[in-house]
Design an enzyme around this catalytic site. Structure first.
Site, PDB file in Angstrom:
ATOM      1  N   LEU A 144      44.898  47.306  37.131  1.00 24.80           N
ATOM      2  CA  LEU A 144      45.456  46.662  35.948  1.00 24.80           C
ATOM      3  C   LEU A 144      46.946  46.460  36.172  1.00 24.80           C
ATOM      4  O   LEU A 144      47.604  47.290  36.787  1.00 24.80           O
ATOM      5  CB  LEU A 144      45.248  47.529  34.698  1.00 24.80           C
ATOM      6  CG  LEU A 144      43.809  47.851  34.281  1.00 24.80           C
ATOM      7  CD1 LEU A 144      43.804  48.740  33.041  1.00 24.80           C
ATOM      8  CD2 LEU A 144      43.005  46.579  34.023  1.00 24.80           C
ATOM      9  N   ASP A 145      47.486  45.349  35.656  1.00 27.63           N
ATOM     10  CA  ASP A 145      48.931  45.142  35.734  1.00 27.63           C
ATOM     11  C   ASP A 145      49.660  46.325  35.110  1.00 27.63           C
ATOM     12  O   ASP A 145      49.131  46.993  34.213  1.00 27.63           O
ATOM     13  CB  ASP A 145      49.327  43.862  34.985  1.00 27.63           C
ATOM     14  CG  ASP A 145      48.781  42.597  35.639  1.00 27.63           C
ATOM     15  OD1 ASP A 145      48.422  42.665  36.831  1.00 27.63           O
ATOM     16  OD2 ASP A 145      48.709  41.574  34.943  1.00 27.63           O
ATOM     17  N   LYS A 146      50.866  46.556  35.546  1.00 27.59           N
ATOM     18  CA  LYS A 146      51.649  47.697  35.063  1.00 27.59           C
ATOM     19  C   LYS A 146      51.692  47.744  33.532  1.00 27.59           C
ATOM     20  O   LYS A 146      51.515  48.804  32.925  1.00 27.59           O
ATOM     21  CB  LYS A 146      53.073  47.639  35.627  1.00 27.59           C
ATOM     22  CG  LYS A 146      53.968  48.779  35.145  1.00 27.59           C
ATOM     23  CD  LYS A 146      55.358  48.687  35.758  1.00 27.59           C
ATOM     24  CE  LYS A 146      56.256  49.817  35.254  1.00 27.59           C
ATOM     25  NZ  LYS A 146      57.623  49.763  35.854  1.00 27.59           N
ATOM     26  N   THR A 148      49.648  46.306  31.398  1.00 24.14           N
ATOM     27  CA  THR A 148      48.343  46.173  30.759  1.00 24.14           C
ATOM     28  C   THR A 148      47.750  47.561  30.618  1.00 24.14           C
ATOM     29  O   THR A 148      47.765  48.351  31.558  1.00 24.14           O
ATOM     30  CB  THR A 148      47.400  45.287  31.604  1.00 24.14           C
ATOM     31  OG1 THR A 148      47.949  43.971  31.686  1.00 24.14           O
ATOM     32  CG2 THR A 148      46.014  45.211  30.991  1.00 24.14           C
ATOM     33  N   ARG A 246      46.298  36.329  31.786  1.00 21.41           N
ATOM     34  CA  ARG A 246      47.604  35.896  31.297  1.00 21.41           C
ATOM     35  C   ARG A 246      47.884  34.439  31.675  1.00 21.41           C
ATOM     36  O   ARG A 246      48.286  33.630  30.817  1.00 21.41           O
ATOM     37  CB  ARG A 246      48.690  36.801  31.861  1.00 21.41           C
ATOM     38  CG  ARG A 246      48.549  38.257  31.429  1.00 21.41           C
ATOM     39  CD  ARG A 246      49.361  39.199  32.311  1.00 21.41           C
ATOM     40  NE  ARG A 246      50.780  38.890  32.268  1.00 21.41           N
ATOM     41  CZ  ARG A 246      51.676  39.437  33.075  1.00 21.41           C
ATOM     42  NH1 ARG A 246      51.287  40.311  34.012  1.00 21.41           N
ATOM     43  NH2 ARG A 246      52.947  39.122  32.971  1.00 21.41           N
TER      44      ARG A 246
END
Length: 330
Positions: A144-146, A148, A246
């Site tokens: 997961l993105d930082k 998110t 996104r």
């Protein structure tokens, strides 16, 4: 003589792969030579290196202390400690609720990630030992993105890590997200496109037609609740590319609230001024597993959910987006 017994964390890998970790500074030719000369044995017998290791197997290395020390020296594995929000745990896997602001995996910043926190947690509770870390490193299977939040799956044993990784690679695990986007959306859609990644900028672009080096992407979304300027969406990833949700939704004219990289400055300013929001409102809230056997049989046909962050819940309430969310998420 050095003797090692294979644990559940190490079972399932080839013998030569295990030796390459145990004797990480030795050339492969060295331990293949030792295997041929029976200076390294498996369960008291000569081995070739391509055997699959099982729990309880006995490894003997008839090497001098000096030789073993030279070839097995390694830096201490990074670890960190924090309170983890554990959704599910058994002997082979962990499902965790990652907060926004935490890295999923290590990067060049050297900032602690979920991987270091996972190792720290397992060392603390005795599921992992320093000796285990010679030949096995627990890790996460989905990134997961930082900024998110939401469900991350991690392997505690090698077998658990391998089986989880296969599920994510084969896309047999359904991944559902919640996000707040710009605009009033009223119908479900299945959108497709092509994503191109600029590694230098750590940014992607989405186009409707195939371009050089672009990868196909698919995203499904369903409106859960809306007001006059924003919509709470449930999003299911069909493919799982970098920044896919996104960038894909932004390309459709519905950027995420708080997304500085792909979002609308005006839309973001509203959420920053009213709620102090400093990152995108994107939460991986549910993993749904297929029918399973083997190490993951406890997950068979089940889904697991991660509680929304407090700030996300507060914004839903203040924006009147929570009234219909509970019934529409079922």
């Amino acid at each position: 003589m050095k003797e090692f017994q294979i644990t559940e964390n190490e079972a399932g890998q080839r013998f030569d792969k295990y030796l390459a970790k145990l004797l990480r500074n030795a050339p492969k030719s060295f331990f293949y030579k030792m295997l041929r000369k029976k200076n390294i044995t498996l369960n008291g017998r000569k081995a070739t290196g391509n055997e699959k290791l099982n729990t309880g197997d006995q490894i003997r290395l008839f090497l001098s202390d000096e030789t073993f020390s030279k070839f097995s020296q390694q830096e201490q594995t990074a670890r960190a400690v924090t309170d983890l929000d554990i959704i599910y745990e058994d002997t082979d896997i962990l499902l965790l609720n990652k907060p926004a602001g935490m890295l999923s995996q290590p990067d060049d910043t050297k900032e602690p990630s979920m991987v270091e926190y996972l190792i720290g947690y397992l060392l603390q509770n005795g599921s992992l030992t320093e000796e285990n870390l010679r030949t096995f490193h627990p890790s996460v299977c989905n990134r997961l993105d930082k900024n998110t939040s939401g469900v991350i799956a991690a392997g505690k044993s090698l077998a658990g890590l391998q089986e989880l990784s296969t599920l994510f690679h084969d896309r047999t695990v359904h991944k559902d997200y919640l996000c707040i986007v710009k605009g009033k959306l009223t119908r479900s859609r299945h959108i497709r496109g092509y994503l191109h990644k600029d590694a230098n900028l750590n940014k992607v672009s989405v186009s409707p037609t195939k371009e050089k080096d672009a990868q196909p992407i698919e995203t499904q979304y369903t409106p859960i609740c809306n007001n006059e300027h924003a919509t709470l969406l449930k999003v299911r990833l069909i493919t799982g590319r970098t920044h896919q949700i996104r960038a894909h939704l932004a390309s459709e004219g519905h950027p995420l609230a708080g997304d500085a990289k792909y979002g609308s400055q005006e839309f973001n300013r509203y959420f920053r001024d009213h709620y102090g929001l400093k990152h995108q409102l994107l939460h991986a809230y549910r993993l749904t597993f297929p029918e399973l056997e083997g190490k993951l049989h406890n997950l068979s046909g089940k889904h697991f959910e991660a509680v929304l962050p407090v700030q996300f819940q507060h914004i839903l309430k203040e924006e009147h987006l929570e009234e219909c969310s509970y019934e529409n998420l079922e």
